[in-house]
Design an enzyme around this catalytic site. Structure first.
Site, PDB file in Angstrom:
ATOM      1  N   GLY A  49     107.395  -6.501 -15.979  1.00  0.00           N
ATOM      2  CA  GLY A  49     108.284  -5.559 -15.300  1.00  0.00           C
ATOM      3  C   GLY A  49     107.996  -5.317 -13.833  1.00  0.00           C
ATOM      4  N   SER A  50     107.522  -6.331 -13.122  1.00  0.00           N
ATOM      5  CA  SER A  50     107.235  -6.065 -11.699  1.00  0.00           C
ATOM      6  C   SER A  50     108.522  -5.857 -10.892  1.00  0.00           C
ATOM      7  CB  SER A  50     106.367  -7.167 -11.091  1.00  0.00           C
ATOM      8  OG  SER A  50     107.086  -8.362 -10.932  1.00  0.00           O
ATOM      9  N   ARG A  57     122.730 -10.938 -33.288  1.00  0.00           N
ATOM     10  CA  ARG A  57     122.359 -10.480 -31.947  1.00  0.00           C
ATOM     11  C   ARG A  57     123.272  -9.346 -31.484  1.00  0.00           C
ATOM     12  NH1 ARG A  57     122.395 -14.265 -27.726  1.00  0.00           N
ATOM     13  NH2 ARG A  57     124.147 -15.337 -28.662  1.00  0.00           N
ATOM     14  N   ARG A  62     116.412 -12.508 -23.062  1.00  0.00           N
ATOM     15  CA  ARG A  62     117.360 -12.744 -24.143  1.00  0.00           C
ATOM     16  C   ARG A  62     118.674 -13.173 -23.512  1.00  0.00           C
ATOM     17  NH1 ARG A  62     116.138 -13.082 -29.143  1.00  0.00           N
ATOM     18  NH2 ARG A  62     118.019 -12.034 -29.899  1.00  0.00           N
ATOM     19  N   ASN A 105     121.698  -9.665 -12.471  1.00  0.00           N
ATOM     20  CA  ASN A 105     120.448 -10.284 -12.935  1.00  0.00           C
ATOM     21  C   ASN A 105     119.715 -10.892 -11.745  1.00  0.00           C
ATOM     22  OD1 ASN A 105     118.564 -11.464 -14.844  1.00  0.00           O
ATOM     23  ND2 ASN A 105     119.575 -13.434 -14.500  1.00  0.00           N
ATOM     24  N   HIS A 136     117.219 -14.101 -10.815  1.00  0.00           N
ATOM     25  CA  HIS A 136     116.781 -15.397 -11.348  1.00  0.00           C
ATOM     26  C   HIS A 136     115.851 -16.040 -10.329  1.00  0.00           C
ATOM     27  CE1 HIS A 136     116.966 -19.073 -13.659  1.00  0.00           C
ATOM     28  NE2 HIS A 136     117.154 -19.731 -12.525  1.00  0.00           N
ATOM     29  N   ASP A 139     123.098 -17.653 -16.230  1.00  0.00           N
ATOM     30  CA  ASP A 139     122.757 -17.875 -14.810  1.00  0.00           C
ATOM     31  C   ASP A 139     123.922 -18.477 -14.019  1.00  0.00           C
ATOM     32  OD1 ASP A 139     120.192 -16.930 -15.366  1.00  0.00           O
ATOM     33  OD2 ASP A 139     119.439 -18.925 -15.843  1.00  0.00           O
TER      34      ASP A 139
HETATM   35  C1  GRF Z   1     110.990 -12.830 -12.557  1.00  0.00           C
HETATM   36  O1  GRF Z   1     110.577 -13.998 -11.896  1.00  0.00           O
HETATM   37  C2  GRF Z   1     112.486 -12.829 -12.740  1.00  0.00           C
HETATM   38  O2  GRF Z   1     113.179 -13.443 -11.694  1.00  0.00           O
HETATM   39  C3  GRF Z   1     112.656 -13.645 -13.985  1.00  0.00           C
HETATM   40  O3  GRF Z   1     111.580 -13.288 -14.806  1.00  0.00           O
HETATM   41  C4  GRF Z   1     110.502 -12.815 -13.996  1.00  0.00           C
HETATM   42  C5  GRF Z   1     110.215 -11.427 -14.476  1.00  0.00           C
HETATM   43  O4  GRF Z   1     109.083 -10.877 -13.860  1.00  0.00           O
HETATM   44  N1  GRF Z   1     113.961 -13.433 -14.552  1.00  0.00           N
HETATM   45  P1  GRF Z   1     108.818  -9.323 -13.939  1.00  0.00           P
HETATM   46  O5  GRF Z   1     108.815  -8.944 -15.416  1.00  0.00           O
HETATM   47  O6  GRF Z   1     109.905  -8.622 -13.181  1.00  0.00           O
HETATM   48  O7  GRF Z   1     107.476  -9.117 -13.335  1.00  0.00           O
END
Ligand code: GRF
Length: 198
Positions: free
Chosen positions: A15-16, A69, A95, A111, A113, A149
């Protein structure tokens, strides 16, 4: 005072990006307030951080739902609506969403990516970028559509690939850009009055 859109963040792991969004939202002029963190993995490390920072969390393990789902997502959707959520930031949510949930939130869900879309959709983007020998890599924030994506691009951050880069080194540099980019993209779409897209 800025009108704050009620937003949720979806995570599956550390979750950074969530942390970066929550930090950014402390600015008085940030257009969103994060009212809920959703996870499909009750052990996602980011949940602890979120709770410790006073955020409401909703963890719903997808495993007991097996192939259904949509049933999993219907419960998440009810929680979102119960908390008045108007906008969703997917941040490392591992997911693939059902067409049903995507339809519910079309034009109100974005989102991040870790690649310069349309290149390197899917997983292991940093390894694949190195294998392909690209000179530039980066991250993309995009609208969520039914194709994985594939939604319309909102913003991108570019990172040069350096001599001797490993996937981890590249990932670290891209991640630092992600943290800046995601908050900027949220500001951008909410300033563009995303609600008119509905
Ligand atoms: C990030 O690189 C994001 O772009 C990708 O998964 C990673 C998640 O990292 N979808 P974090 O959990 O936000 O640290």
């Amino acid at each position: 005072m800025t009108h704050k859109t009620k937003a949720a963040i979806f995570i599956s792991g550390r979750g950074s990006n969530m942390m970066a969004l929550v930090e950014a939202a402390k600015a008085p002029d940030f257009p969103a307030e994060f009212v809920l963190v959703v996870a499909n993995d009750p052990n996602a490390a980011g949940l602890e951080w979120a709770a410790a920072h006073g955020l409401k969390t909703f963890a719903l393990d997808h495993k007991p739902f097996g192939k259904d789902r949509e049933a999993h997502e219907r419960l998440i959707d009810a929680e979102l609506r119960g908390n008045g959520v108007e906008f969703i930031c997917l941040a490392g949510y591992l997911r693939v969403l059902t067409p049903w949930l995507v339809r519910q939130w079309e034009g109100r869900m974005i989102n991040i990516h870790p690649a310069l879309l349309p290149d390197f959709k899917g997983l292991h983007t940093h390894e694949r970028a190195l294998e392909a020998g690209v000179l530039e890599h980066g991250a993309t924030v995009h609208w969520v559509s039914s194709g994985v994506d594939e939604g319309e691009i909102i913003a991108q951050a570019r990172v040069p690939v350096l001599e001797g880069d490993t996937a981890d080194m590249l990932a670290t540099r891209v991640l630092a850009e992600e943290h800046r980019l995601y908050a900027q993209a949220v500001r951008q779409v909410l300033a563009d009055k995303f609600l008119t897209k509905m």
